[in-house]
Design an enzyme around this catalytic site. Structure first.
Site, short mmCIF file in Angstrom:
data_model
loop_
_atom_site.label_atom_id
_atom_site.label_comp_id
_atom_site.label_asym_id
_atom_site.label_seq_id
_atom_site.Cartn_x
_atom_site.Cartn_y
_atom_site.Cartn_z
N LYS A 39 -14.60 -4.15 -1.44
CA LYS A 39 -14.66 -5.53 -1.33
C LYS A 39 -13.19 -6.12 -0.41
CE LYS A 39 -11.98 -6.11 -5.62
NZ LYS A 39 -12.06 -6.34 -7.05
N ARG A 138 -13.54 -13.21 -18.24
CA ARG A 138 -13.75 -13.65 -16.82
C ARG A 138 -15.39 -13.73 -16.67
NH1 ARG A 138 -10.89 -10.28 -11.84
NH2 ARG A 138 -12.53 -8.84 -12.40
N TYR A 263 12.26 -23.40 11.77
CA TYR A 263 11.74 -24.77 11.66
C TYR A 263 12.63 -25.52 10.33
CZ TYR A 263 7.63 -24.46 14.13
OH TYR A 263 6.31 -24.42 15.12
N MET A 311 4.05 -19.47 11.97
CA MET A 311 2.69 -18.85 11.79
C MET A 311 2.55 -17.32 12.54
SD MET A 311 -0.64 -20.71 13.22
CE MET A 311 -0.70 -22.10 12.21
#
Ligand SMILES: *Cc1c(COP(=O)(O)O)cnc(C)c1O
Length: 382
Positions: A39, A138, A263, A311
């Site tokens: 998966k 679940r 930043y 990023m």
């Protein structure tokens, strides 16, 4: 001399993948089929390369995906490398309702409540798996519901090919839940086996395999450990590291004491500092939580991350690096020098999250397994 910087890469060692497959098989006592869980693009490693290697080199003939679309991608695109029979593919999250496609491709949904089963039967039924909950709360139906399906939904008992249960605490080897759930698996399995004579039974994921639980199960479902992770946080379990995540140095620069980095200036130099700017950021899978935490391996040593991860870039401190760093050098984010699970802990998450978070623009490079004679089809799966 510096070389031009390259894009970030995830190198996948297919030989190590194969060795881990063998090791997990050995851990089951050799009696259970090891079914790769592929998966989420095989946890980010690349579903086709992983499935192809395990199908061809290890004889795996049984795979698990999470969604029907993933099963479709495996079975349709995989036709190129299925030398003989296509593998059997189970879909963990059940059926998406597209009957025409399902019949064409032939995957088997794992159904998790009596309504799922009712819909499946109404659409024509056929081979499927069912999942029974033993404490995870679940997906998965109760043991009672599982026993009542032939009456409640008119499911043909012979259509049930797999009865799956799932451990809730396999990442914690000390949890008493493991033994209790393995016991539930055994006792409820004994009863369900009489009702569903064609069913195979499966309990363990990677953590369960390493705990050696339920040796009687016919199928174990292996994801993270196959891909080199330690699902229970314990190092040295005979598994090889499979992935190496690297980014290149785009620039080396010096800043003075008192200057800040990145930043919002979340890190400020307290001494003259040499920095390397790497060409990968949170979009590539260097989690933003690693801002001012953790380190990369560069210049022969650990170089701390300074400032916020952006990023596409991250800045590291190479002032104390043992050897000089130049543009184009490769920094290891995780791999042989820095353990994947350690990076995960530094980021406040798990290695599963890191692997599946490696960005789609990161180039996957496959190191091929040494050529070995192929095992007969079906020796590892089915
Ligand atoms: C993802 C998943 C697995 C594989 O788990 P690993 O810990 O990666 O081995 C097995 N079973 C189920 C139900 C899953 O969702």
């Amino acid at each position: 001399m510096s070389s031009p910087p390259a894009s970030p890469t995830l190198t996948v060692d297919l030989g190590a993948l194969g060795r881990n497959y063998d090791e997990l098989k050995r851990r089951t006592g050799g009696t259970s089929a090891v079914a790769p869980v592929v998966k989420a693009n095989a946890y980010g490693l690349g579903m086709h390369a992983i499935a192809r290697t395990l199908y061809r080199e290890k004889g795996a003939r049984l795979f698990f995906t999470a969604t029907c679309r993933e099963a479709l991608a495996l079975l349709v695109d995989g036709q190129r490398f299925f030398d003989d029979a296509p593998p059997r593919v189970y879909v963990l999250n059940g059926f998406d309702g597209d009957r025409a496609l399902q019949e064409k491709v032939g995957y088997l949904p794992i159904l998790s409540d009596w309504q799922d089963v009712g819909d499946w039967v109404a659409g024509g039924g056929g081979p499927c798996g069912i999942s029974v909950d033993i404490g995870m709360n679940r997906l998965g139906m109760s043991f009672q519901d599982a026993g009542g399906l032939p009456q409640d939904t008119r499911l043909n008992p012979d259509d049930v090919q797999l009865i799956m249960m799932h451990l809730s605490h396999s990442g914690d080897p000390t949890a008493p839940e493991n033994e209790l759930q393995a016991e539930k698996f055994f006792t409820s399995g004994m009863m369900l086996a009489r009702l569903y004579p064609k069913a195979q039974f499966s309990l363990s994921n990677s953590g369960g395999i390493l705990l050696g639980l339920a040796p009687e199960q016919q199928i174990v479902r292996a994801g993270y450990a196959l891909y080199g992770g330690a699902p229970n946080g314990l190092p040295g379990q005979g598994l090889d590291q499979v992935t190496t995540f690297e980014a290149s140095v785009l620039q080396v620069r010096d800043i003075g004491s008192g200057e800040s980095v990145g930043y919002n200036g979340t890190w400020r130099a307290e001494r003259p500092t040499r920095l390397a700017v790497l060409g990968a950021g949170y979009a590539d899978g260097i989690q933003r939580a690693l801002s001012n935490r953790g380190a990369v391996w560069l210049g022969g040593g650990l170089c701390p991350i300074r400032g916020a991860v952006s990023m596409d870039l991250v800045t590291v401190d190479i002032t104390d690096a043992p050897s000089p760093v130049t543009r184009g050098d490769k920094a290891e984010i995780w791999g042989a020098q820095i353990d994947l699970d350690l990076v995960a802990r530094q980021a406040g998450t798990i290695g599963y999250d890191l692997l599946t978070g490696v960005g789609s623009r990161v180039e996957r490079i496959y190191r091929l397994a040494p050529q070995a004679p192929r095992p007969p089809a079906g020796s590892g799966g089915q």
